[in-house]
Design an enzyme around this catalytic site. Structure first.
Site, PDB file in Angstrom:
ATOM      1  N   HIS A  17     118.179  39.576 131.287  1.00  0.00           N
ATOM      2  CA  HIS A  17     117.059  40.268 130.648  1.00  0.00           C
ATOM      3  C   HIS A  17     115.940  39.308 130.286  1.00  0.00           C
ATOM      4  O   HIS A  17     115.052  39.655 129.503  1.00  0.00           O
ATOM      5  CB  HIS A  17     117.557  41.008 129.406  1.00  0.00           C
ATOM      6  CG  HIS A  17     118.569  42.061 129.722  1.00  0.00           C
ATOM      7  ND1 HIS A  17     118.224  43.362 130.034  1.00  0.00           N
ATOM      8  CD2 HIS A  17     119.923  42.000 129.817  1.00  0.00           C
ATOM      9  CE1 HIS A  17     119.318  44.062 130.291  1.00  0.00           C
ATOM     10  NE2 HIS A  17     120.366  43.252 130.163  1.00  0.00           N
TER      11      HIS A  17
ATOM     12  N   GLU B   4     119.421  12.760 134.856  1.00  0.00           N
ATOM     13  CA  GLU B   4     119.388  11.340 134.512  1.00  0.00           C
ATOM     14  C   GLU B   4     120.047  10.507 135.609  1.00  0.00           C
ATOM     15  O   GLU B   4     119.658   9.360 135.848  1.00  0.00           O
ATOM     16  CB  GLU B   4     120.075  11.097 133.165  1.00  0.00           C
ATOM     17  CG  GLU B   4     119.795   9.708 132.585  1.00  0.00           C
ATOM     18  CD  GLU B   4     120.261   9.568 131.150  1.00  0.00           C
ATOM     19  OE1 GLU B   4     119.404   9.580 130.248  1.00  0.00           O
ATOM     20  OE2 GLU B   4     121.489   9.456 130.939  1.00  0.00           O
TER      21      GLU B   4
ATOM     22  N   LYS C  82     110.752   5.089 124.802  1.00  0.00           N
ATOM     23  CA  LYS C  82     111.345   4.495 123.599  1.00  0.00           C
ATOM     24  C   LYS C  82     110.558   3.269 123.156  1.00  0.00           C
ATOM     25  O   LYS C  82     110.323   3.068 121.954  1.00  0.00           O
ATOM     26  CB  LYS C  82     112.807   4.127 123.861  1.00  0.00           C
ATOM     27  CG  LYS C  82     113.730   5.317 124.049  1.00  0.00           C
ATOM     28  CD  LYS C  82     115.194   4.943 123.954  1.00  0.00           C
ATOM     29  CE  LYS C  82     115.644   4.080 125.093  1.00  0.00           C
ATOM     30  NZ  LYS C  82     117.110   3.838 125.070  1.00  0.00           N
TER      31      LYS C  82
END
Length: 507
Positions: free
Chosen positions: A369, A338, A479
């Protein structure tokens, strides 16, 4: 201060960086018997080993010239002074005032706000809200990621209160907490810079309804506001003693040092929170005072820019060999991506070099793994970081922690050395970079220093790229469109795919 002070000098310095000779890590160790001492930095109770990066005296000289061309000293001084370096929003950047750095008035204000937080914590401890066992902390982004990291890392065994952090607007997140908490013994902290954040306010309303449903007489009286807009919290009926302000000039991803850190301070106790601040301040002093070639955040940024701009790396991995730091990669995703995930410089021009790495990671030994196959034998260059504590805090057989550390050290060695094999599928190319960060033990001071290290590294990367690390306009469009869909799902302006999704799910 000029935005881009000297573009010609910056371009020349970048050319010098790009022209540096390429040597393998093995060659660098063979040619310099002092390499280890030169690229290990010990400060603020942390040990940084940069020796498995392709940094050498030639590259350090070139990068120091780039620092000078970018007017780094002046920009760092402005950061420490709390000046208006967030130029796109015409805002000061003052999160460091929470750690005692900045204009005297800002530092005094931070101390006042910390004192208010301490007073409220002492009142809770003294029974002012009756018996309290739980705190439900509601926020999103920086209002949640920082507190969640601190609580998970530092209060697993010694938390004074049971704290849950809810950020997702998905109702399942709240319901999981409701199943575990007694509403009559719960306080609710609502963290929002503006105190209008849609997801946070919706979650807060649902938490109030949960309390009412279970017969809590005054749910509003059990709400605590953490905000830079105390007037808005007052409008909602929250008493001044339960409003913990922080400065408007503190960005969300830098806010855990402020009243946003309240849930961690409550769970840790005030002394623990103070140690966190002191650890951050110790790293501040190191970043301000140490020469570039022995300055941990600056060296890390040099490596970042070398691997990104010169070697073409697109991601870097953060692997904590400590279960308590499992949330650190998520926290750093916001801090780094950000802050520096931008495409234009301070003058509004497209930048010449790749911006922030894609930050990702996991917990060792689980990650070995899952993703280390790609790190060892894949075609992509991925600089990685190992983070570990020398001392264990568990009470199990010491072989557990010894195995954890040996795996961390072995992975770094294997990435660097590689191994030839007649069968290409079993051959390891090696020469893959890593940094190892060690602390004696994971405590508030060490975690505070570690977080401040990443903050200063992010800032340094931003200066080298010529960008503003303190705005985040990239989060706004999505948004706005979410509001548009919610308010007018029939809107014909959306693309055909989005209209089909709305028709399938929202009508």
């Amino acid at each position: 201060m000029a935005r881009i002070a000297n573009k010609a000098a910056i371009d020349a310095a970048w050319k010098q960086v790009s022209a540096c000779s390429e040597k393998t890590l093995k060659q660098l160790f063979e040619e310099d018997s002092n390499r280890l001492s030169g690229l290990v930095v010990e400060t603020a109770k942390l040990r940084f080993d940069f020796s498995k990066n392709h940094l050498d005296s030639q590259k350090l000289t070139a990068f120091k010239k780039l620092l000078e061309a970018c007017d780094f000293d002046a920009r760092r001084k402005a950061l420490f002074a709390g000046e208006k370096i967030n130029i796109t929003e015409d805002r000061a950047v003052e999160h460091m005032a929470e750690r005692g750095q900045g204009a005297p008035a800002s530092v005094a204000r931070a101390k006042e706000y910390h004192a208010r937080m301490r007073t409220l914590i002492e009142a809770i401890d003294a029974g002012a809200f009756g018996e309290v066992k739980h705190l439900l902390h509601i926020g999103i982004g920086g209002s949640a990621l920082g507190p969640k990291l601190l609580i998970d890392a530092l209060t697993r065994e010694s938390g004074r209160y049971d704290v849950a952090v809810v950020s997702n607007v998905d109702g399942q997140a709240l319901e999981e907490v409701f199943k575990k908490f007694n509403p009559h013994k719960t306080l609710i902290a609502v963290a929002s810079k503006t105190f209008t954040t849609a997801e946070t306010m919706l979650n807060a309303e649902s938490a109030m309804e949960w309390m009412k449903k279970h017969g809590v007489e005054d749910p509003q009286g059990r709400m605590i506001a953490l905000t830079a807009n105390p007037a808005k919290a007052s409008e909602m009926g929250i008493d001044d003693t339960r409003i913990l302000p922080f400065a408007e000039s503190i960005g969300g991803r830098y806010s855990l040092w402020s009243s946003i850190g309240f849930p961690a301070a409550l769970a840790l106790g005030w002394e623990g929170f103070q140690q966190l601040l002191e650890g951050g301040a110790a790293m501040d002093r190191h970043f301000l005072e140490a020469a570039p070639e022995k300055n941990a955040p600056i060296l890390a940024a040099f490596a970042d820019q070398y691997y990104s701009a010169v070697r073409g790396a697109q991601t870097h991995g953060i692997f904590a060999y400590d279960e308590r730091l499992q949330l650190l990669p998520f926290y750093l995703q916001q801090l780094e991506m950000e802050s520096n995930g931008k495409r234009v410089d301070l003058d509004g021009n497209l930048i010449d070099h790749p911006s922030a790495f894609i930050t990702w990671g996991g917990v060792g030994t689980d990650a070995q793994h899952a993703v280390f196959q790609l790190l060892h034998q894949g075609t992509r260059l991925v600089p990685i970081e190992f983070i570990a504590a020398i001392k264990a805090d568990d009470t199990l057989n010491p072989v557990h922690h010894k195995t954890l550390l040996t795996n961390a050290f072995a992975q770094g060695a294997a990435l660097m050395s590689g191994r030839d094999n007649k069968d290409p599928a079993r051959s390891y190319p090696g020469d893959r970079p890593s940094t190892t960060i060690l602390m004696e033990e994971l405590r508030p001071a060490q975690l505070g220093a570690l977080i401040a290290f990443y903050e200063h590294r992010t800032f340094t990367n931003g200066v080298l790229l010529g960008i503003n690390s303190f705005d985040q306009f990239g989060v706004e469009l999505g948004k706005e469109m979410a509001h548009a869909i919610a308010d007018h799902p029939e809107n014909s302006d959306f693309d055909p795919s989005t209209k089909a999704l709305i028709a399938a799910a929202l009508k």
